[in-house]
Design a protein around this motif. Structure first.
Motif, PDB file in Angstrom:
ATOM      1  N   TRP A 233       0.568  -0.693   0.349  1.00  0.00           N
ATOM      2  CA  TRP A 233       0.083   0.677  -0.101  1.00  0.00           C
ATOM      3  C   TRP A 233       0.909   1.285  -0.284  1.00  0.00           C
ATOM      4  O   TRP A 233       0.684   1.796  -0.717  1.00  0.00           O
ATOM      5  CB  TRP A 233      -0.732   0.044   0.866  1.00  0.00           C
ATOM      6  CG  TRP A 233      -2.230  -1.428   1.255  1.00  0.00           C
ATOM      7  CD1 TRP A 233      -2.290  -1.883   0.094  1.00  0.00           C
ATOM      8  CD2 TRP A 233      -3.234  -1.260   2.255  1.00  0.00           C
ATOM      9  NE1 TRP A 233      -3.151  -2.655   0.520  1.00  0.00           N
ATOM     10  CE2 TRP A 233      -3.664  -2.354   1.428  1.00  0.00           C
ATOM     11  CE3 TRP A 233      -2.790  -0.379   3.137  1.00  0.00           C
ATOM     12  CZ2 TRP A 233      -5.277  -2.677   2.581  1.00  0.00           C
ATOM     13  CZ3 TRP A 233      -4.199  -0.640   3.885  1.00  0.00           C
ATOM     14  CH2 TRP A 233      -4.938  -2.122   3.817  1.00  0.00           C
TER      15      TRP A 233
ATOM     16  N   ASN B 197       0.266   4.135  -3.089  1.00  0.00           N
ATOM     17  CA  ASN B 197       0.578   5.354  -2.550  1.00  0.00           C
ATOM     18  C   ASN B 197       1.565   6.670  -2.740  1.00  0.00           C
ATOM     19  O   ASN B 197       1.039   8.041  -3.426  1.00  0.00           O
ATOM     20  CB  ASN B 197       0.404   5.662  -1.179  1.00  0.00           C
ATOM     21  CG  ASN B 197      -0.012   7.203  -0.591  1.00  0.00           C
ATOM     22  OD1 ASN B 197      -1.089   7.621  -1.710  1.00  0.00           O
ATOM     23  ND2 ASN B 197       0.598   7.470   0.066  1.00  0.00           N
TER      24      ASN B 197
ATOM     25  N   LEU C 143     -10.838  13.487  -6.047  1.00  0.00           N
ATOM     26  CA  LEU C 143     -11.126  12.329  -5.392  1.00  0.00           C
ATOM     27  C   LEU C 143     -10.234  10.937  -5.859  1.00  0.00           C
ATOM     28  O   LEU C 143      -9.519  10.585  -4.794  1.00  0.00           O
ATOM     29  CB  LEU C 143     -12.213  12.201  -5.943  1.00  0.00           C
ATOM     30  CG  LEU C 143     -13.249  13.202  -4.733  1.00  0.00           C
ATOM     31  CD1 LEU C 143     -14.793  12.904  -5.450  1.00  0.00           C
ATOM     32  CD2 LEU C 143     -13.218  13.848  -3.318  1.00  0.00           C
ATOM     33  N   VAL C 144      -9.749  10.358  -6.719  1.00  0.00           N
ATOM     34  CA  VAL C 144      -9.052   9.275  -6.725  1.00  0.00           C
ATOM     35  C   VAL C 144      -7.445   9.719  -6.017  1.00  0.00           C
ATOM     36  O   VAL C 144      -6.844   8.397  -5.182  1.00  0.00           O
ATOM     37  CB  VAL C 144      -8.227   9.338  -7.812  1.00  0.00           C
ATOM     38  CG1 VAL C 144      -6.985   7.837  -8.406  1.00  0.00           C
ATOM     39  CG2 VAL C 144      -9.360   8.209  -8.322  1.00  0.00           C
TER      40      VAL C 144
ATOM     41  N   ALA D  36      -7.059  11.643  -3.677  1.00  0.00           N
ATOM     42  CA  ALA D  36      -6.934  11.590  -1.771  1.00  0.00           C
ATOM     43  C   ALA D  36      -7.704  10.042  -1.441  1.00  0.00           C
ATOM     44  O   ALA D  36      -6.977   9.402  -0.291  1.00  0.00           O
ATOM     45  CB  ALA D  36      -8.642  12.182  -1.783  1.00  0.00           C
ATOM     46  N   SER D  37      -7.743   9.275  -2.399  1.00  0.00           N
ATOM     47  CA  SER D  37      -8.097   7.730  -1.756  1.00  0.00           C
ATOM     48  C   SER D  37      -6.403   7.600  -1.589  1.00  0.00           C
ATOM     49  O   SER D  37      -6.451   6.332  -0.582  1.00  0.00           O
ATOM     50  CB  SER D  37      -8.742   7.757  -2.854  1.00  0.00           C
ATOM     51  OG  SER D  37      -7.991   6.914  -3.503  1.00  0.00           O
ATOM     52  N   GLY D  38      -5.883   7.830  -2.155  1.00  0.00           N
ATOM     53  CA  GLY D  38      -4.511   6.878  -2.013  1.00  0.00           C
ATOM     54  C   GLY D  38      -4.104   7.943  -0.827  1.00  0.00           C
ATOM     55  O   GLY D  38      -3.298   6.615   0.275  1.00  0.00           O
ATOM     56  N   SER D  39      -4.090   9.502  -0.404  1.00  0.00           N
ATOM     57  CA  SER D  39      -3.675   9.698   0.880  1.00  0.00           C
ATOM     58  C   SER D  39      -4.391   8.982   2.151  1.00  0.00           C
ATOM     59  O   SER D  39      -3.655   8.761   3.073  1.00  0.00           O
ATOM     60  CB  SER D  39      -3.869  11.063   1.376  1.00  0.00           C
ATOM     61  OG  SER D  39      -2.850  11.210  -0.054  1.00  0.00           O
ATOM     62  N   GLY D  40      -5.961   9.204   1.795  1.00  0.00           N
ATOM     63  CA  GLY D  40      -6.523   7.660   3.205  1.00  0.00           C
ATOM     64  C   GLY D  40      -6.129   6.739   2.802  1.00  0.00           C
ATOM     65  O   GLY D  40      -6.001   5.654   4.321  1.00  0.00           O
ATOM     66  N   LEU D  41      -5.711   5.541   1.800  1.00  0.00           N
ATOM     67  CA  LEU D  41      -4.790   4.772   1.809  1.00  0.00           C
ATOM     68  C   LEU D  41      -3.792   4.617   2.601  1.00  0.00           C
ATOM     69  O   LEU D  41      -3.123   4.058   3.701  1.00  0.00           O
ATOM     70  CB  LEU D  41      -4.781   3.968   0.185  1.00  0.00           C
ATOM     71  CG  LEU D  41      -3.653   2.979   0.809  1.00  0.00           C
ATOM     72  CD1 LEU D  41      -4.818   1.628   1.098  1.00  0.00           C
ATOM     73  CD2 LEU D  41      -3.625   2.286  -0.328  1.00  0.00           C
TER      74      LEU D  41
ATOM     75  N   LEU E 159     -11.465  17.987   1.114  1.00  0.00           N
ATOM     76  CA  LEU E 159     -12.367  16.816   0.256  1.00  0.00           C
ATOM     77  C   LEU E 159     -13.085  18.053  -0.604  1.00  0.00           C
ATOM     78  O   LEU E 159     -13.688  17.629  -1.488  1.00  0.00           O
ATOM     79  CB  LEU E 159     -12.977  15.906   0.694  1.00  0.00           C
ATOM     80  CG  LEU E 159     -11.852  14.647   0.969  1.00  0.00           C
ATOM     81  CD1 LEU E 159     -12.838  13.746   2.013  1.00  0.00           C
ATOM     82  CD2 LEU E 159     -11.835  13.461  -0.401  1.00  0.00           C
TER      83      LEU E 159
END
Length: 148
Positions: A36, A40, A74-75, A77-82, A122
């Motif tokens: 992961w 990221n 948003l894609v 941001a999903s990496g940062s969320g990961l 976001l």
């Protein structure tokens, strides 16, 4: 913002490096997922060059460009969320995070600050909201949370 905004993507690289290095040390376990972490960093390196203009997204921009900025942000941001999930699971599945050590507490606070700045970012690519907060201190606040 057009020329200065990429710094909010370049600043996290050394921060992620430090978090990925130190949090497992103070959690006394290996990183939850090395895979992961690698994905990221790759996503941030490529994505930050493609979508960093989301603060310029106001209604004079073409609809296609605004749609691209929304989806791609948003894609990213999903990496940062990961990353947050990866580091959070590293802490939560440890036998006890050493937050009493000043450096351990520093990296825990840095992770929390990154979460606050990320959540605050976001709404920025969403067309309806961005039209309201564009060129306001909301954007400046997000920028400073990310840099600090």
């Amino acid at each position: 913002w057009f020329f200065g905004h990429p710094v909010v993507y370049y600043v996290p690289f050394p921060l992620f490096g430090a978090l990925y290095y130190y949090i497992p040390i103070y959690a006394k376990r290996s990183l939850f997922s090395e895979k992961w972490a690698r994905w990221n960093i790759f996503l941030l390196a490529i994505g930050s060059m493609l979508i960093w203009v989301h603060h310029l997204q106001t209604f004079p921009l073409p609809v296609d460009l605004r749609a691209w900025i929304t989806v791609s942000t948003l894609v990213l941001a999903s990496g940062s969320g990961l990353t947050v999930l990866n580091l959070g699971l590293t802490i939560l599945t440890s036998k006890g995070y050493d937050y009493k050590d000043p450096l351990g507490m520093t990296f825990l606070i840095a992770l929390i600050g990154f979460i606050i700045g990320g959540v605050q970012a976001l709404p920025l690519p969403i067309n309806i909201i961005n039209g309201v907060v564009h060129n306001t201190y909301y954007v400046v606040g997000h920028f400073h949370y990310m840099v600090i």
